[in-house]
Write an enzyme that holds these catalytic residues in place. Structure first.
Site, mmCIF file in Angstrom:
data_model
loop_
_atom_site.group_PDB
_atom_site.id
_atom_site.type_symbol
_atom_site.label_atom_id
_atom_site.label_comp_id
_atom_site.label_asym_id
_atom_site.label_seq_id
_atom_site.Cartn_x
_atom_site.Cartn_y
_atom_site.Cartn_z
ATOM 1 N N CYS A 58 0.812 -1.216 0.000
ATOM 2 C CA CYS A 58 0.000 0.000 0.000
ATOM 3 C C CYS A 58 0.847 1.267 0.000
ATOM 4 O O CYS A 58 1.685 1.456 0.889
ATOM 5 C CB CYS A 58 -0.911 -0.010 1.224
ATOM 6 N N TYR A 189 -5.659 4.969 -9.282
ATOM 7 C CA TYR A 189 -6.807 4.148 -8.895
ATOM 8 C C TYR A 189 -8.076 4.609 -9.599
ATOM 9 O O TYR A 189 -8.947 3.798 -9.930
ATOM 10 C CB TYR A 189 -6.997 4.190 -7.374
#
Length: 326
Positions: A58, A189
């Site tokens: 992440c 994203y």
């Protein structure tokens, strides 16, 4: 009893609550946003009291670890790590002995979220900061968390560490960080998780326009703010480190690789020579996290052999252009 029955099935980034009617990806808000500080209602700054949960997959979580390492806070903040491959039950402590976090004594991160707030219905996210005295989640606000390490936690900084959030640049850093989040960090994203061609193309165009702008900016200084390493550099780096090994394929952001940009690529390699950045960068975990499991849309879980990440250790030209690093 299955964890889905106890805590509810963990939402994925493709669930409808994070997609607009037009097919745009809309990231969920952070739920636990109490700041660290000395004011009323703020989280007290105490060494040994908190545990930071992260995964090297992440970018939001990795930038916390980079900041901790740069500032010498590793002795003050406990750190736990979940597997980079997120399961249907959420982030799992499968890397630890017995598949359980040795401090929190849980197998899945959603367990501590449920214990903190039984009404919470969002995803259990990383980074997560848990108060070890209360055994509750107290902060998952990746937007501001590095700023707290840089300011509120100054009493525990090691001598000689960089000032990553200098007062004279804070307004400019904050303004740039907003741009970086919306158009680069989360921009990949928005492209990768879009559910319509129109929204995908819009996000793709914004992302690469901003990368072109950053390429030009980095032609004029070693870092985003000249010769001063700041919080903004950490935020940009974590996206650059994931781009060619994952986003280029998994998120369909394939106009250019970062290695095709002269300044962005040499800037990223230069940061990678700093131990805090390199130690927090795990290319294998990045590939596994994005291309296997619930993130990957990869039914046979085939892990690509490339790209060759040894090129990150090749020389960069930042000393030649801007002089030795200060």
């Amino acid at each position: 009893m299955a964890i889905e029955e106890r805590f509810g099935k963990v939402a994925t980034t493709e669930d409808t609550h994070e997609v607009s009617e037009t097919g745009a990806f809309v990231r969920q808000d952070n739920h636990f946003v109490t700041p660290f500080g000395e004011g009323e209602g703020e989280l007290p700054v105490e060494a040994g009291r908190y545990r930071l949960i992260w995964t090297p997959l992440c970018p939001w979580a990795t930038r916390q670890v980079i900041a901790l390492k740069l500032l010498g806070l590793e002795d003050a903040i406990s750190v736990g790590k979940v597997s980079p491959v997120r399961t249907e039950n959420g982030w799992e402590f499968s890397l630890d002995e017995g598949g359980v976090d040795p401090v929190l004594k849980i197998r899945y991160l959603p367990e501590i979220y449920a214990a903190t707030d039984p009404e919470y219905e969002g995803r259990a996210t990383v980074p997560t900061v848990v108060d070890l005295k209360t055994r509750k989640v107290v902060n998952n606000d990746y937007h501001r968390l590095t700023n707290y390490w840089e300011t509120a936690w100054k009493p525990f900084h090691k001598p000689g560490v960089p000032d990553l959030y200098p007062e004279d640049l804070r307004t400019e850093i904050d303004e740039l960080n907003v741009i970086l989040f919306h158009e680069v960090n989360n921009g990949v994203y928005k492209a990768g998780f879009a559910q319509s061609q129109k929204e995908y193309e819009a996000a793709y165009d914004v992302l690469f326009q901003r990368l072109d702008w950053l390429e030009e900016r980095l032609s004029k200084g070693r870092y985003l703010f000249g010769d001063r390493l700041t919080d903004s550099d950490i935020r940009l780096y974590v996206t650059l480190a994931r781009f060619d090994v994952a986003y280029y394929f998994s998120h369909k952001t394939n106009r250019n690789r970062i290695a095709d940009f002269d300044n962005l690529w040499n800037y990223a390699k230069d940061l990678y020579t700093i131990p805090a950045f390199k130690e927090a960068t795990d290319f294998d975990s990045i590939k596994r996290g994005y291309l296997l499991g619930s993130h990957g849309h990869n039914p046979y879980n085939i892990l690509p052999l490339g790209p060759d990440v040894s090129i990150w250790d090749e020389p960069n030209n930042r000393d030649e252009k801007f002089g030795k690093r200060i």
